[in-house]
Write a protein that holds these residues in place. Structure first.
Motif, PDB file in Angstrom:
ATOM      1  N   LEU A 122     -34.935 -31.861 -44.547  1.00  6.68           N
ATOM      2  CA  LEU A 122     -33.509 -31.633 -44.743  1.00  6.68           C
ATOM      3  C   LEU A 122     -33.183 -30.143 -44.693  1.00  6.68           C
ATOM      4  CD1 LEU A 122     -30.701 -32.760 -45.353  1.00  6.68           C
ATOM      5  CD2 LEU A 122     -31.285 -32.652 -47.787  1.00  6.68           C
ATOM      6  N   LEU A 161     -26.283 -37.989 -43.801  1.00 11.14           N
ATOM      7  CA  LEU A 161     -27.447 -38.342 -44.602  1.00 11.14           C
ATOM      8  C   LEU A 161     -27.234 -39.777 -45.060  1.00 11.14           C
ATOM      9  CD1 LEU A 161     -30.015 -37.428 -46.040  1.00 11.14           C
ATOM     10  CD2 LEU A 161     -28.571 -36.557 -47.876  1.00 11.14           C
ATOM     11  N   THR A 162     -28.008 -40.703 -44.499  1.00  8.13           N
ATOM     12  CA  THR A 162     -27.712 -42.117 -44.690  1.00  8.13           C
ATOM     13  C   THR A 162     -28.958 -42.993 -44.663  1.00  8.13           C
ATOM     14  OG1 THR A 162     -26.460 -43.963 -43.739  1.00  8.13           O
ATOM     15  CG2 THR A 162     -27.284 -42.325 -42.209  1.00  8.13           C
ATOM     16  N   ALA A 163     -28.807 -44.184 -45.158  1.00 20.24           N
ATOM     17  CA  ALA A 163     -29.884 -45.179 -45.091  1.00 20.24           C
ATOM     18  C   ALA A 163     -29.806 -45.990 -43.795  1.00 20.24           C
ATOM     19  CB  ALA A 163     -29.811 -46.112 -46.292  1.00 20.24           C
ATOM     20  N   VAL A 207     -32.125 -39.742 -41.930  1.00 21.41           N
ATOM     21  CA  VAL A 207     -32.226 -41.088 -42.490  1.00 21.41           C
ATOM     22  C   VAL A 207     -33.037 -41.055 -43.781  1.00 21.41           C
ATOM     23  CG1 VAL A 207     -33.024 -43.442 -42.046  1.00 21.41           C
ATOM     24  CG2 VAL A 207     -32.076 -42.074 -40.178  1.00 21.41           C
ATOM     25  N   LYS A 208     -32.520 -41.753 -44.808  1.00 14.69           N
ATOM     26  CA  LYS A 208     -33.239 -41.895 -46.074  1.00 14.69           C
ATOM     27  C   LYS A 208     -34.357 -42.905 -45.897  1.00 14.69           C
ATOM     28  CE  LYS A 208     -28.984 -41.426 -48.721  1.00 14.69           C
ATOM     29  NZ  LYS A 208     -28.076 -42.129 -49.617  1.00 14.69           N
ATOM     30  N   PRO A 209     -35.462 -42.781 -46.563  1.00 13.20           N
ATOM     31  CA  PRO A 209     -35.860 -41.624 -47.355  1.00 13.20           C
ATOM     32  C   PRO A 209     -36.209 -40.451 -46.441  1.00 13.20           C
ATOM     33  CG  PRO A 209     -37.672 -43.164 -47.261  1.00 13.20           C
ATOM     34  CD  PRO A 209     -36.506 -43.798 -46.531  1.00 13.20           C
ATOM     35  N   PHE A 210     -36.025 -39.260 -46.932  1.00 14.20           N
ATOM     36  CA  PHE A 210     -36.281 -38.057 -46.148  1.00 14.20           C
ATOM     37  C   PHE A 210     -37.029 -37.062 -47.030  1.00 14.20           C
ATOM     38  CE2 PHE A 210     -32.335 -37.628 -48.375  1.00 14.20           C
ATOM     39  CZ  PHE A 210     -32.417 -36.370 -48.930  1.00 14.20           C
ATOM     40  N   SER A 211     -37.674 -36.121 -46.391  1.00 15.48           N
ATOM     41  CA  SER A 211     -38.335 -35.066 -47.165  1.00 15.48           C
ATOM     42  C   SER A 211     -37.354 -33.912 -47.327  1.00 15.48           C
ATOM     43  CB  SER A 211     -39.609 -34.586 -46.460  1.00 15.48           C
ATOM     44  OG  SER A 211     -39.279 -33.827 -45.314  1.00 15.48           O
ATOM     45  N   THR A 212     -37.431 -33.251 -48.458  1.00 19.62           N
ATOM     46  CA  THR A 212     -36.547 -32.102 -48.664  1.00 19.62           C
ATOM     47  C   THR A 212     -36.851 -31.006 -47.652  1.00 19.62           C
ATOM     48  OG1 THR A 212     -38.030 -31.292 -50.396  1.00 19.62           O
ATOM     49  CG2 THR A 212     -36.093 -32.524 -51.096  1.00 19.62           C
TER      50      THR A 212
END
Length: 66
Positions: A54, A24-26, A46-51
């Protein structure tokens, strides 16, 4: 240590090499994703991500690991 270094260390250790790894990264460039997967990550978010995204990726990893 970076996440990539940790991923590589987990895969190199016989006691932890079967551990599922979801990065989980930018860092979202294609080369970053490819490197993470090449070092042993099972998946990459990749950030931003939706919950929702995930949670689905975690469910998929858990389902395919059994």
């Amino acid at each position: 240590k970076t996440g990539l270094e940790v991923c590589q260390a987990v895969r190199a250790d016989p006691d932890t090499q079967a551990t599922l790894i979801l990065m989980l990264t930018a860092q979202g460039r294609d080369t970053d994703v490819a490197k993470g997967l090449a070092l042993g990550a099972n998946d990459y978010v990749v950030k931003p991500f939706s919950t929702k995204e995930l949670v689905q990726k975690v469910k998929t990893l858990l389902e395919t690991s059994t």
